[in-house]
Design an enzyme around this catalytic site. Sequence first.
Site, PDB file in Angstrom:
ATOM      1  N   HIS A  34       0.834  -1.205   0.000  1.00 41.96           N
ATOM      2  CA  HIS A  34       0.000   0.000   0.000  1.00 41.96           C
ATOM      3  C   HIS A  34       0.869   1.255   0.000  1.00 41.96           C
ATOM      4  O   HIS A  34       0.673   2.165  -0.821  1.00 41.96           O
ATOM      5  CB  HIS A  34      -0.901  -0.028   1.241  1.00 41.96           C
ATOM      6  CG  HIS A  34      -1.733   1.202   1.435  1.00 41.96           C
ATOM      7  ND1 HIS A  34      -3.083   1.227   1.199  1.00 41.96           N
ATOM      8  CD2 HIS A  34      -1.404   2.465   1.861  1.00 41.96           C
ATOM      9  CE1 HIS A  34      -3.561   2.437   1.456  1.00 41.96           C
ATOM     10  NE2 HIS A  34      -2.559   3.201   1.870  1.00 41.96           N
ATOM     11  N   GLU A  35       1.834   1.321   0.913  1.00 38.72           N
ATOM     12  CA  GLU A  35       2.684   2.496   1.015  1.00 38.72           C
ATOM     13  C   GLU A  35       3.651   2.599  -0.156  1.00 38.72           C
ATOM     14  O   GLU A  35       3.948   3.705  -0.637  1.00 38.72           O
ATOM     15  CB  GLU A  35       3.449   2.478   2.343  1.00 38.72           C
ATOM     16  CG  GLU A  35       2.572   2.607   3.568  1.00 38.72           C
ATOM     17  CD  GLU A  35       1.706   3.858   3.535  1.00 38.72           C
ATOM     18  OE1 GLU A  35       2.198   4.921   3.098  1.00 38.72           O
ATOM     19  OE2 GLU A  35       0.531   3.773   3.935  1.00 38.72           O
ATOM     20  N   HIS A  38       1.987   4.310  -3.009  1.00 42.63           N
ATOM     21  CA  HIS A  38       2.009   5.770  -2.876  1.00 42.63           C
ATOM     22  C   HIS A  38       3.342   6.338  -3.366  1.00 42.63           C
ATOM     23  O   HIS A  38       3.378   7.270  -4.182  1.00 42.63           O
ATOM     24  CB  HIS A  38       1.834   6.173  -1.404  1.00 42.63           C
ATOM     25  CG  HIS A  38       0.456   6.004  -0.865  1.00 42.63           C
ATOM     26  ND1 HIS A  38      -0.666   6.469  -1.507  1.00 42.63           N
ATOM     27  CD2 HIS A  38       0.011   5.431   0.289  1.00 42.63           C
ATOM     28  CE1 HIS A  38      -1.738   6.186  -0.785  1.00 42.63           C
ATOM     29  NE2 HIS A  38      -1.350   5.558   0.308  1.00 42.63           N
TER      30      HIS A  38
END
Length: 231
Positions: A34-35, A38
């Site tokens: 998820h990170e 980003h």
Amino acid sequence: MLSILSYLRQGEYLLALISILSSCFVVFCCLPVHELAHGWVAYKLGDTTAKDEGRLTFNPLAHLNPIGTIMIFLFGIGYARPVPVNPNRFKHPKSGMALVSLAGPIANLLMGFIFNFIYIAIYSKAPGADGFLGAVEYFLYFAAWINVSLAVFNLIPIPPLDGSKVLAAVLPYKAYNKYMRYEQYIMIALMILLFVGALDGVISTLSTAMMKFISIIPALIFLRYSGTTEL
């Protein structure tokens, strides 16, 4: 699908244990993705901040947030340590920040789709299995559910969740800054609402709808030919 805290409240200790193991997998495998999503999108848009600070990695230790991690184990939803982003390095700062913010939830939805795809493939051959295979089915479904729930949860427009950064791309600068003044109070209120279960219904409803949506393709592929009509 209930959270670990809900299972413990109901005395379902075996299901709670399976949920804990599934949550460990999500915390150490899914949150880093998820990170990383980003940071990768920010990097592609011209911002090297995440790369410079070592956040373009699958290493969970670079991404985990203590409170967000605890929330996943207790409530089934949570967050990681936000990836640093400098929108001033984007050609179009507002739209760039919105894309970066959406990248994490989209990554969760993709992982949810993959886990759910495998779950339905196995379920079509052994619906309602017991023992080891049943545990595998439950693990896959829980991993899919928590990824979808993470996507839904992170789109709530409350700091430090991704939805608050998407909101920044919509609201005027002054209005957003005024909103962010109450960041700490809003976060405390969110924790209280999660603890008492006030948001369970909304998040569960949205997550269920999304689970049904990502189940359409694998259900057509596997259940159509297996004779199984329901998940």
